[in-house]
Scaffold this motif. Structure first.
Motif, PDB file in Angstrom:
ATOM      1  N   VAL A  61       0.850  -1.189   0.000  1.00 36.44           N
ATOM      2  CA  VAL A  61       0.000   0.000   0.000  1.00 36.44           C
ATOM      3  C   VAL A  61       0.887   1.240   0.000  1.00 36.44           C
ATOM      4  N   LEU A  62       0.538   2.254  -0.769  1.00 41.48           N
ATOM      5  CA  LEU A  62       1.274   3.512  -0.741  1.00 41.48           C
ATOM      6  C   LEU A  62       1.098   4.168   0.623  1.00 41.48           C
ATOM      7  N   ALA A  63       2.196   4.477   1.260  1.00 38.12           N
ATOM      8  CA  ALA A  63       2.180   4.988   2.626  1.00 38.12           C
ATOM      9  C   ALA A  63       1.860   6.485   2.652  1.00 38.12           C
ATOM     10  N   PRO A  64       1.262   6.962   3.724  1.00 35.08           N
ATOM     11  CA  PRO A  64       0.854   8.364   3.763  1.00 35.08           C
ATOM     12  C   PRO A  64       2.008   9.356   3.854  1.00 35.08           C
ATOM     13  N   GLU A  65       3.039   9.048   4.643  1.00 29.49           N
ATOM     14  CA  GLU A  65       4.093  10.038   4.877  1.00 29.49           C
ATOM     15  C   GLU A  65       4.770  10.502   3.593  1.00 29.49           C
ATOM     16  N   PRO A  66       5.326   9.610   2.764  1.00 25.27           N
ATOM     17  CA  PRO A  66       6.007  10.103   1.557  1.00 25.27           C
ATOM     18  C   PRO A  66       5.058  10.720   0.542  1.00 25.27           C
ATOM     19  N   VAL A  67       3.827  10.217   0.454  1.00 21.09           N
ATOM     20  CA  VAL A  67       2.887  10.759  -0.516  1.00 21.09           C
ATOM     21  C   VAL A  67       2.434  12.153  -0.100  1.00 21.09           C
ATOM     22  N   PHE A  68       2.098  12.333   1.181  1.00 19.85           N
ATOM     23  CA  PHE A  68       1.741  13.667   1.665  1.00 19.85           C
ATOM     24  C   PHE A  68       2.896  14.634   1.422  1.00 19.85           C
ATOM     25  N   ARG A  69       4.108  14.180   1.735  1.00 22.37           N
ATOM     26  CA  ARG A  69       5.275  15.045   1.580  1.00 22.37           C
ATOM     27  C   ARG A  69       5.477  15.438   0.119  1.00 22.37           C
ATOM     28  N   ALA A  74       5.114  19.568  -4.116  1.00 18.52           N
ATOM     29  CA  ALA A  74       4.751  19.918  -5.496  1.00 18.52           C
ATOM     30  C   ALA A  74       3.706  21.023  -5.553  1.00 18.52           C
ATOM     31  N   ALA A  75       2.884  21.133  -4.525  1.00 17.69           N
ATOM     32  CA  ALA A  75       1.794  22.118  -4.500  1.00 17.69           C
ATOM     33  C   ALA A  75       1.006  22.083  -5.809  1.00 17.69           C
ATOM     34  N   PRO A  76       0.408  20.941  -6.122  1.00 19.17           N
ATOM     35  CA  PRO A  76      -0.267  20.787  -7.419  1.00 19.17           C
ATOM     36  C   PRO A  76      -1.537  21.611  -7.506  1.00 19.17           C
ATOM     37  N   ALA A  77      -1.996  21.759  -8.741  1.00 19.99           N
ATOM     38  CA  ALA A  77      -3.269  22.431  -8.979  1.00 19.99           C
ATOM     39  C   ALA A  77      -4.397  21.627  -8.342  1.00 19.99           C
ATOM     40  N   ARG A  78      -5.448  22.313  -8.009  1.00 19.17           N
ATOM     41  CA  ARG A  78      -6.633  21.687  -7.433  1.00 19.17           C
ATOM     42  C   ARG A  78      -7.819  21.890  -8.363  1.00 19.17           C
ATOM     43  N   PRO A  79      -8.811  20.975  -8.317  1.00 19.09           N
ATOM     44  CA  PRO A  79      -8.922  19.833  -7.414  1.00 19.09           C
ATOM     45  C   PRO A  79      -7.898  18.761  -7.720  1.00 19.09           C
ATOM     46  N   LEU A  80      -7.431  18.100  -6.675  1.00 20.00           N
ATOM     47  CA  LEU A  80      -6.512  16.983  -6.809  1.00 20.00           C
ATOM     48  C   LEU A  80      -7.322  15.705  -6.732  1.00 20.00           C
ATOM     49  N   LEU A  81      -7.282  14.926  -7.810  1.00 23.22           N
ATOM     50  CA  LEU A  81      -8.089  13.718  -7.906  1.00 23.22           C
ATOM     51  C   LEU A  81      -7.197  12.484  -7.883  1.00 23.22           C
ATOM     52  N   LEU A  82      -7.607  11.501  -7.108  1.00 20.83           N
ATOM     53  CA  LEU A  82      -6.915  10.224  -7.037  1.00 20.83           C
ATOM     54  C   LEU A  82      -7.507   9.285  -8.072  1.00 20.83           C
ATOM     55  N   LEU A  83      -6.657   8.686  -8.915  1.00 23.45           N
ATOM     56  CA  LEU A  83      -7.121   7.679  -9.875  1.00 23.45           C
ATOM     57  C   LEU A  83      -7.337   6.380  -9.116  1.00 23.45           C
ATOM     58  N   SER A  84      -8.586   5.913  -9.083  1.00 21.90           N
ATOM     59  CA  SER A  84      -8.930   4.758  -8.263  1.00 21.90           C
ATOM     60  C   SER A  84     -10.119   4.027  -8.863  1.00 21.90           C
ATOM     61  N   PRO A  85     -10.101   2.675  -8.891  1.00 25.90           N
ATOM     62  CA  PRO A  85     -11.254   1.939  -9.415  1.00 25.90           C
ATOM     63  C   PRO A  85     -12.511   2.120  -8.574  1.00 25.90           C
ATOM     64  N   SER A  86     -12.369   2.627  -7.358  1.00 30.55           N
ATOM     65  CA  SER A  86     -13.546   2.872  -6.521  1.00 30.55           C
ATOM     66  C   SER A  86     -14.019   4.315  -6.598  1.00 30.55           C
ATOM     67  N   GLY A  87     -13.442   5.090  -7.516  1.00 35.55           N
ATOM     68  CA  GLY A  87     -13.806   6.491  -7.633  1.00 35.55           C
ATOM     69  C   GLY A  87     -15.073   6.718  -8.428  1.00 35.55           C
ATOM     70  N   ARG A  88     -15.453   7.981  -8.529  1.00 37.27           N
ATOM     71  CA  ARG A  88     -16.606   8.379  -9.321  1.00 37.27           C
ATOM     72  C   ARG A  88     -16.317   8.139 -10.806  1.00 37.27           C
ATOM     73  N   PRO A  89     -17.231   7.529 -11.537  1.00 38.17           N
ATOM     74  CA  PRO A  89     -16.992   7.258 -12.964  1.00 38.17           C
ATOM     75  C   PRO A  89     -16.763   8.542 -13.752  1.00 38.17           C
ATOM     76  N   PHE A  90     -15.727   8.527 -14.569  1.00 35.37           N
ATOM     77  CA  PHE A  90     -15.385   9.688 -15.389  1.00 35.37           C
ATOM     78  C   PHE A  90     -16.328   9.768 -16.583  1.00 35.37           C
ATOM     79  N   THR A  91     -16.819  10.957 -16.872  1.00 38.03           N
ATOM     80  CA  THR A  91     -17.760  11.161 -17.969  1.00 38.03           C
ATOM     81  C   THR A  91     -17.355  12.380 -18.781  1.00 38.03           C
ATOM     82  N   GLN A  92     -17.960  12.509 -19.949  1.00 33.61           N
ATOM     83  CA  GLN A  92     -17.703  13.669 -20.784  1.00 33.61           C
ATOM     84  C   GLN A  92     -18.138  14.959 -20.088  1.00 33.61           C
ATOM     85  N   ARG A  93     -19.241  14.912 -19.367  1.00 37.87           N
ATOM     86  CA  ARG A  93     -19.706  16.090 -18.652  1.00 37.87           C
ATOM     87  C   ARG A  93     -18.697  16.524 -17.584  1.00 37.87           C
TER      88      ARG A  93
END
Length: 258
Positions: A61-69, A74-93
Motif C-alpha cells: 500500500v502507498l504509505a501516507p508520509e512520503p505521498v503527503f510530503r 509539489a503544490a499541485p493544482a486543485r482539485p486533486l483527484l486520485l485515480l482509483s477503481p472505486s472512484g466516481r466514474p469519469f464522464t464527458q460532462r
C-alpha cells in the motif's frame, strides 16, 4: 489550463504529454502540464513509497508520509483527484467541468492502492475510468488529461469536433466515411454524397439516435427516451419501426440509414 500529474513513473508519463495535439498545445503555451515524481517525498535510501497493509493481506500500500510530503512539495493544482477503481466514474460532462475550471491535479496510485488517509485528507476526490483494475493510475491519468485538454479552446484544430462527437449531447457519435466512395463493394451512403447539407445533418442525427439505442440504451434512457422530434426524424429515414420492434432487423455492420 494547468494539470499536475504525480506519479512513481514520470518517465512513462512525460513523453506522452509532448506528443500529438497535446504536445503542440503544450509547446504553444495553451497547456501547462507538469509531472512530479512521488519518490521526491521518500526519505530513505531506497526511496520507498509503499509498506505492508495493517491486518495482513496481499500486496503493498502507498504509505501516507512520503505521498503527503511529495504532494505538499509539489503544490499541485486543485482539485486533486486520485485515480482509483472505486472512484466516481469519469464522464464527458465531468471532463467539460474540469476544462472549464482551468486547473486539475491527478495522483496516480500503484500496488493495492493508497493508505485511506490519503484518500480522506489529501485529495479532493477520486475518479475511475470504469469497472476494471489497472496496475497503476498512469494510463487512467493520461486518458483524463486528453479528455480534458482537447476541450480547451485552441487545442483542437477544429473546434466543431468537440461539439459533435460522442457523448456531447448524451448520444453516441454518428458513423464517418471518407474517400473512396466505394471500397470492395461497400458504398458510402448516398445522402453523404448528395450535397444536401440539411439532409446530411438530419441523417447524422438519426444515425446517432439509432446507434445509441442499440449500443447504449442507458444513455438514451437518461435523456428521457425518444422525443417526438426524434421519432419524426427516425420515421423520415424509415428507422422508427425497427426501434419499436416492428421493423426489419439490420445485420451487424450494415448501415441502417443508407
Amino acid at each position: 489550463m494547468r494539470i499536475d500529474i504525480l506519479t512513481m513513473f514520470p518517465e512513462l508519463v512525460a513523453p506522452w504529454l509532448d506528443a500529438s495535439l497535446i504536445g503542440k498545445a503544450r509547446r504553444g503555451g495553451r497547456l501547462d502540464l507538469r509531472v512530479h515524481d512521488l519518490r521526491a517525498g521518500a526519505d530513505d535510501p531506497h526511496r520507498s513509497l509503499d509498506d505492508a497493509p495493517f491486518g495482513g493481506g496481499a500486496g503493498m500500500v502507498l504509505a501516507p508520509e512520503p505521498v503527503f510530503r511529495a504532494v505538499e512539495q509539489a503544490a499541485p493544482a486543485r482539485p486533486l483527484l486520485l485515480l482509483s477503481p472505486s472512484g466516481r466514474p469519469f464522464t464527458q460532462r465531468w471532463a467539460e467541468d474540469l476544462a472549464a475550471g482551468g486547473s486539475l491535479g491527478l495522483l496516480c496510485a500503484r500496488y493495492e492502492g493508497v493508505d485511506q488517509r490519503i484518500a480522506d485528507h489529501l485529495v479532493d476526490g477520486e475518479v475511475s475510468l470504469g469497472d476494471f483494475v489497472l496496475a497503476g493510475g498512469e494510463v487512467a491519468a493520461l486518458a483524463v488529461v486528453e479528455a480534458v485538454c482537447r476541450l480547451v479552446p485552441g487545442v483542437m484544430g477544429n473546434e466543431a469536433s468537440a461539439r459533435e462527437e460522442s457523448f456531447a449531447e448524451g448520444l453516441l457519435e454518428y458513423p464517418h466515411y471518407t474517400r473512396p466512395a466505394e471500397f470492395r463493394g461497400w458504398a458510402v451512403p448516398e445522402v453523404l454524397r448528395s450535397g444536401d447539407h440539411g439532409r446530411v445533418d438530419r441523417w447524422r442525427r438519426a444515425q446517432a439516435l439509432v446507434r445509441t439505442a442499440r449500443r447504449r440504451p442507458d444513455l438514451l434512457a437518461a435523456r428521457g427516451g425518444l422525443s417526438d422530434a426524434d421519432r419524426a426524424l427516425l420515421a423520415e429515414f424509415g428507422m422508427l419501426g425497427e426501434l419499436d420492434g416492428t421493423g426489419p432487423v439490420v445485420a451487424p455492420g450494415e448501415d441502417p440509414l443508407s
